[in-house]
Design a protein around this motif. Structure first.
Motif, PDB file in Angstrom:
ATOM      1  N   LYS A 281       0.850  -1.199   0.000  1.00  0.00           N
ATOM      2  CA  LYS A 281       0.000   0.000   0.000  1.00  0.00           C
ATOM      3  C   LYS A 281       0.885   1.249   0.000  1.00  0.00           C
ATOM      4  N   PRO A 282       0.321   2.395  -0.395  1.00  0.00           N
ATOM      5  CA  PRO A 282       1.151   3.593  -0.493  1.00  0.00           C
ATOM      6  C   PRO A 282       1.801   3.926   0.851  1.00  0.00           C
ATOM      7  N   GLY A 283       3.024   4.408   0.808  1.00  0.00           N
ATOM      8  CA  GLY A 283       3.653   4.949   2.010  1.00  0.00           C
ATOM      9  C   GLY A 283       4.615   4.027   2.721  1.00  0.00           C
ATOM     10  N   VAL A 284       4.629   2.743   2.373  1.00  0.00           N
ATOM     11  CA  VAL A 284       5.475   1.814   3.120  1.00  0.00           C
ATOM     12  C   VAL A 284       6.963   2.069   2.837  1.00  0.00           C
ATOM     13  N   ALA A 285       7.312   2.157   1.562  1.00  0.00           N
ATOM     14  CA  ALA A 285       8.716   2.404   1.217  1.00  0.00           C
ATOM     15  C   ALA A 285       9.143   3.772   1.744  1.00  0.00           C
ATOM     16  N   VAL A 567      17.773  10.500  -0.906  1.00  0.00           N
ATOM     17  CA  VAL A 567      17.215  10.779  -2.228  1.00  0.00           C
ATOM     18  C   VAL A 567      16.055   9.819  -2.518  1.00  0.00           C
ATOM     19  N   ALA A 568      16.289   8.535  -2.255  1.00  0.00           N
ATOM     20  CA  ALA A 568      15.226   7.545  -2.494  1.00  0.00           C
ATOM     21  C   ALA A 568      14.020   7.862  -1.620  1.00  0.00           C
ATOM     22  N   ALA A 569      14.285   8.173  -0.349  1.00  0.00           N
ATOM     23  CA  ALA A 569      13.190   8.444   0.581  1.00  0.00           C
ATOM     24  C   ALA A 569      12.326   9.589   0.061  1.00  0.00           C
ATOM     25  N   LYS A 570      12.980  10.618  -0.453  1.00  0.00           N
ATOM     26  CA  LYS A 570      12.238  11.775  -0.941  1.00  0.00           C
ATOM     27  C   LYS A 570      11.333  11.399  -2.112  1.00  0.00           C
ATOM     28  N   MET A 571      11.851  10.567  -2.988  1.00  0.00           N
ATOM     29  CA  MET A 571      11.047  10.126  -4.127  1.00  0.00           C
ATOM     30  C   MET A 571       9.835   9.318  -3.637  1.00  0.00           C
ATOM     31  N   PHE A 572      10.083   8.385  -2.718  1.00  0.00           N
ATOM     32  CA  PHE A 572       8.984   7.541  -2.236  1.00  0.00           C
ATOM     33  C   PHE A 572       7.971   8.381  -1.451  1.00  0.00           C
ATOM     34  N   GLU A 573       8.473   9.369  -0.691  1.00  0.00           N
ATOM     35  CA  GLU A 573       7.557  10.225   0.079  1.00  0.00           C
ATOM     36  C   GLU A 573       6.659  11.040  -0.844  1.00  0.00           C
ATOM     37  N   ALA A 574       7.243  11.528  -1.947  1.00  0.00           N
ATOM     38  CA  ALA A 574       6.432  12.313  -2.891  1.00  0.00           C
ATOM     39  C   ALA A 574       5.286  11.454  -3.428  1.00  0.00           C
ATOM     40  N   LEU A 575       5.566  10.185  -3.709  1.00  0.00           N
ATOM     41  CA  LEU A 575       4.519   9.301  -4.228  1.00  0.00           C
ATOM     42  C   LEU A 575       3.483   8.997  -3.141  1.00  0.00           C
ATOM     43  N   ALA A 576       3.977   8.779  -1.920  1.00  0.00           N
ATOM     44  CA  ALA A 576       3.061   8.457  -0.813  1.00  0.00           C
ATOM     45  C   ALA A 576       2.105   9.612  -0.555  1.00  0.00           C
ATOM     46  N   GLU A 577       2.651  10.825  -0.596  1.00  0.00           N
ATOM     47  CA  GLU A 577       1.822  12.003  -0.354  1.00  0.00           C
ATOM     48  C   GLU A 577       0.649  12.084  -1.322  1.00  0.00           C
ATOM     49  N   HIS A 578       0.864  11.585  -2.524  1.00  0.00           N
ATOM     50  CA  HIS A 578      -0.214  11.599  -3.513  1.00  0.00           C
ATOM     51  C   HIS A 578      -0.950  10.266  -3.579  1.00  0.00           C
ATOM     52  N   ILE A 580       0.031   7.366  -4.173  1.00  0.00           N
ATOM     53  CA  ILE A 580       0.384   6.525  -5.325  1.00  0.00           C
ATOM     54  C   ILE A 580       1.125   5.296  -4.813  1.00  0.00           C
ATOM     55  N   ASN A 581       0.591   4.133  -5.111  1.00  0.00           N
ATOM     56  CA  ASN A 581       1.208   2.891  -4.643  1.00  0.00           C
ATOM     57  C   ASN A 581       2.378   2.525  -5.552  1.00  0.00           C
ATOM     58  N   ILE A 582       3.485   2.118  -4.930  1.00  0.00           N
ATOM     59  CA  ILE A 582       4.657   1.708  -5.716  1.00  0.00           C
ATOM     60  C   ILE A 582       4.601   0.198  -5.898  1.00  0.00           C
ATOM     61  N   SER A 588      19.877   1.771  -9.732  1.00  0.00           N
ATOM     62  CA  SER A 588      21.275   1.505 -10.044  1.00  0.00           C
ATOM     63  C   SER A 588      21.996   2.704  -9.465  1.00  0.00           C
ATOM     64  N   GLU A 589      23.283   2.855  -9.782  1.00  0.00           N
ATOM     65  CA  GLU A 589      24.012   3.888  -9.052  1.00  0.00           C
ATOM     66  C   GLU A 589      23.497   5.306  -9.294  1.00  0.00           C
ATOM     67  N   ILE A 590      23.062   5.595 -10.520  1.00  0.00           N
ATOM     68  CA  ILE A 590      22.652   6.974 -10.764  1.00  0.00           C
ATOM     69  C   ILE A 590      21.172   7.088 -11.151  1.00  0.00           C
ATOM     70  N   LYS A 591      20.391   6.076 -10.845  1.00  0.00           N
ATOM     71  CA  LYS A 591      18.954   6.201 -11.128  1.00  0.00           C
ATOM     72  C   LYS A 591      18.121   5.421 -10.124  1.00  0.00           C
ATOM     73  N   ILE A 592      16.891   5.866  -9.941  1.00  0.00           N
ATOM     74  CA  ILE A 592      15.923   5.104  -9.160  1.00  0.00           C
ATOM     75  C   ILE A 592      14.648   5.068  -9.992  1.00  0.00           C
ATOM     76  N   SER A 593      14.113   3.881 -10.214  1.00  0.00           N
ATOM     77  CA  SER A 593      12.878   3.750 -10.981  1.00  0.00           C
ATOM     78  C   SER A 593      11.797   3.107 -10.130  1.00  0.00           C
ATOM     79  N   CYS A 594      10.561   3.589 -10.304  1.00  0.00           N
ATOM     80  CA  CYS A 594       9.412   2.977  -9.647  1.00  0.00           C
ATOM     81  C   CYS A 594       8.371   2.644 -10.709  1.00  0.00           C
ATOM     82  N   VAL A 595       7.761   1.491 -10.569  1.00  0.00           N
ATOM     83  CA  VAL A 595       6.613   1.167 -11.406  1.00  0.00           C
ATOM     84  C   VAL A 595       5.355   1.508 -10.614  1.00  0.00           C
ATOM     85  N   VAL A 596       4.453   2.236 -11.267  1.00  0.00           N
ATOM     86  CA  VAL A 596       3.175   2.584 -10.641  1.00  0.00           C
ATOM     87  C   VAL A 596       2.075   2.240 -11.643  1.00  0.00           C
ATOM     88  N   ALA A 597       0.815   2.354 -11.224  1.00  0.00           N
ATOM     89  CA  ALA A 597      -0.288   2.087 -12.151  1.00  0.00           C
ATOM     90  C   ALA A 597      -0.225   3.102 -13.291  1.00  0.00           C
TER      91      ALA A 597
END
Ligand code: ADP
Ligand code: ASP
Ligand code: MG
Length: 624
Positions: A281-285, A567-578, A580-582, A588-597
């Motif tokens: 559910k949104p917000g866990v990560a 950095v990752a936390a900030k990305m996940f928090e932005a999604l949680a605030e809206h 959005i479930n991840i 990888s070293e210079i990227k973070i990707s999330c799959v969402v609906a």
């Protein structure tokens, strides 16, 4: 006097007026004392129109005939632009890919360039002509003379390859935006223009969906040190330089297929923490990595995958010295992470693995060349090394393995990819922070460059890819060689794969330990990949293959995220605030990707762009 290759995209040559405007710019550049090769795309949406026509006749058009058809779009533009130049009194000559001698593999619809004949182009340049070349097309070698195309958006690749072959002073990509922006201005009007970006960052952004440059064009610029700039064809603004490290002195033979791997790297100072059965559910990560970053723990790889419906596994790696702290945070948070839909369920379980190592192959174009990762997995399998975690990106594929097997893995990879021991590439033993970074330094590139500021921002750009699908394979036997078989099969069919995630939970079925594995592919490859993998399921001993096409992949890229907790936390928090479930996380070293609906993709992109404060005050209006 400079030799310049200019490329104009579809919108830039979308009408007679636009072609005349381009002719004026070309003329001015020549009058300033330069020699010019101009690569053009088909006018406006011509290529889309041709695809549509074909689909009206056939749902599954023959690929050879498709290339024959699509290559015609660019031929219209070269002739018209040459005429427009001649009207201005500027000698010019149009040439198709075949006439130039842009020799490619005999592979329709996504051919790679093998080499480019320069004699004919050079002869015309020396005669004072502007050479106008059709982008996106080539001709197969071996006497076949088959017309091939390089893949949608491929005119960028034609231009940079020609610049490399001619050893041009630089390559200018003219388009409908003022340069490379922090994200697609069609989705976020406040996206900001950058002065410069490193090739590695741009490679990631391009392969993660930022269509402003074709990833293969960036790969060639990086490999051959071609100075590359993206500019607007409407203004004289300076645009964005894509900066490369030192050119590597490569041969121009097998231009796009030679030696994809430059380095084998390893890091034996790694440990893994996994949380099993966290609620889906949104917000866990956000909660987990928020707490981790408050404790100033820098995590390296992060993966999360959906597991059998309503609970996920999240795993991350850290360097050994900070393992205790990371483990404490995970243990403290686990009791609170109970599956709400099943209150009687157990709390999340924390699992720590001490003796692991990360081995990586580094280069360019890894995702675009599916055979490279497959070869890495096959090499590890042959050496009897089991892969625990996989991280993919355009510039690196990393595998987490048992530390005791690291030496064996590294020497097998070195010999498979012909990297001599002692070559740079053994960095990362110990080190501060888990991440190893390659091309973070301000460039050593030739002028004219606006240098990058020495401190890269943690996030340089955000990209959205709405053309992806996810495949999950249930109950894959957990033994060396399975990833090699699976991804070898996909590579044989030229299917590129990203975000490969093995579940952390292992289940014994019929006496065999098994894990699930999930990964993303281009949506157009989804159905055929599913069919192919289902066909071999019984033979290879795996379970059901599940396809989900309603996904979006949203990613952040930045060389400066290395060694920056949070950095990752900030990305996940932005999604949680809206809310959005991840569904999946891969880094990888210079990227973070999330799959969402899928339907939340644009909202996710906007939320993340805002969270990293990438927006400027100006709004962009993209020309229609
Ligand atoms: P061309 O026809 O000139 O090759 P493209 O349509 O292929 O142009 O690429 C330019 C488009 O890329 C822009 O109009 C913009 O919508 C899109 N784009 C996506 N991400 C970015 C980004 N980060 N910066 C700039 N443009 C982007
Ligand atoms: N005309 C081709 C396309 O639309 C190639 C390009 O424009 O780069 O994909
Ligand atoms: Mg393009």
């Amino acid at each position: 006097m400079a030799l310049i290759v200019q490329k104009y995209g579809g919108t830039s040559v979308g009408s007679v007026e636009r072609i005349q405007a381009v002719a004026q710019r070309v003329y001015k550049t020549v009058k300033a004392g330069n020699s010019l090769v101009v690569v053009v795309s088909a006018m406006g949406k011509t290529t889309d129109g041709l695809v549509k026509l074909a689909n009206e006749i056939s749902l599954n058009p023959n690929r050879r005939e498709m290339d024959m058809l699509l290559s015609t779009g660019e031929q219209v533009t070269i002739a018209l632009l040459s005429m427009a130049l001649q009207e201005l009194g500027q000698p010019a000559i149009s040439m198709t890919g075949a006439q130039v001698g842009i020799v490619t593999e005999a592979e329709y619809s996504r051919a790679r360039i093998l080499h480019i004949e320069t004699t004919r182009i050079s002869r015309h340049i020396n005669a004072g002509k502007v050479v106008v070349v059709a982008g996106f097309q080539g001709i197969s070698s071996a006497g076949e003379m088959e017309i091939t195309t390089l893949g949608r958006g491929g005119s960028d690749t034609s231009a940079v390859a020609i610049a490399a072959a001619l050893r041009a002073n630089f390559c200018e990509i003219y388009t409908d935006v003022p340069g490379i922006l922090t994200t697609d201005p069609r989705l976020v009007a406040e996206a900001q223009l950058m002065d410069a970006i490193t090739c590695n960052e741009m490679l990631e952004l391009a392969s993660l969906g930022a269509k402003v440059l074709h990833p293969r064009a960036v790969e060639i610029a990086r490999n051959y040190g071609v100075p590359l700039v993206v500019r607007s064809s409407w203004t004289d603004a300076p645009g964005t330089w894509v900066t490369s490290a030192k050119p590597q002195g490569r041969s121009l033979i097998n231009l796009e297929i030679a030696r994809p791997v430059d380095n084998v790297e390893f890091d034996t100072d790694q440990a893994k923490v996994a949380l099993l059965r966290v609620p889906d559910k949104p917000g866990v990560a956000a909660r987990l990595f928020g707490e981790i970053s408050r404790q100033k723990v820098d995590v390296d790889l992060i993966i999360q995958s959906v597991h059998e419906g309503n609970s996920n596994d999240i795993a991350f790696t850290v360097t050994t010295p900070i393992l205790k702290r990371a483990e404490a945070v995970a243990a403290a948070i686990a009791p609170a992470l109970r599956n709400q839909s099943n209150p009687k369920s157990d709390e999340a379980e924390v699992m720590v693995e001490h003796n692991i190592a990360k081995v990586s192959i580094a280069g360019a174009g890894m995702i675009g060349r599916p055979g490279v990762a497959a070869k890495m997995f096959a090499t590890l399998a042959e050496a009897g090394v089991n892969i625990q975690m996989i991280s993919t990106s355009e510039v690196k594929v990393s595998c987490v393995v048992d530390a005791a097997e690291c030496d064996r893995a590294v020497s097998a990879l070195r010999s498979a990819f012909e990297i001599e021991a002692g070559e740079e590439g053994t960095r990362g033993q110990g080190g501060q922070g888990g991440r190893i970074i390659e091309d973070n330094s301000p460039l050593s590139s030739p002028s004219p460059f606006s240098p990058l500021s020495s401190s890269s921002p943690p996030v340089r750009g955000v990209a959205l890819d709405l053309n992806q699908a996810r495949l999950a394979i249930r109950q894959l036997p957990d033994r060396p060689g399975m990833a090699a078989k699976l991804f070898g099969l996909l590579a044989k069919h030229n299917i590129s794969v990203d975000m490969i995630i093995q579940s952390q939970r292992c289940r014994v079925i019929d006496g065999v330990p098994r894990r699930d594995i999930a990964f993303t592919v281009s949506r157009i490859d989804g159905e055929s990949a599913k069919e192919m993998l289902t066909q071999v399921a019984a033979e290879l001993g795996w379970g059901e293959v599940v396809l989900d096409s309603a996904i979006a992949k949203v990613s952040i890229v930045g060389a400066g995220m290395v060694g920056q907790p949070g950095v990752a936390a900030k990305m996940f928090e932005a999604l949680a605030e809206h809310q959005i479930n991840i569904q999946m996380i891969a880094t990888s070293e210079i990227k973070i990707s999330c799959v969402v609906a899928q339907e939340q993709g644009v909202k996710a992109l906007q939320a993340i762009h805002a969270a990293f404060e990438l927006a400027g005050s100006e709004k962009f209006v993209v020309p229609a």
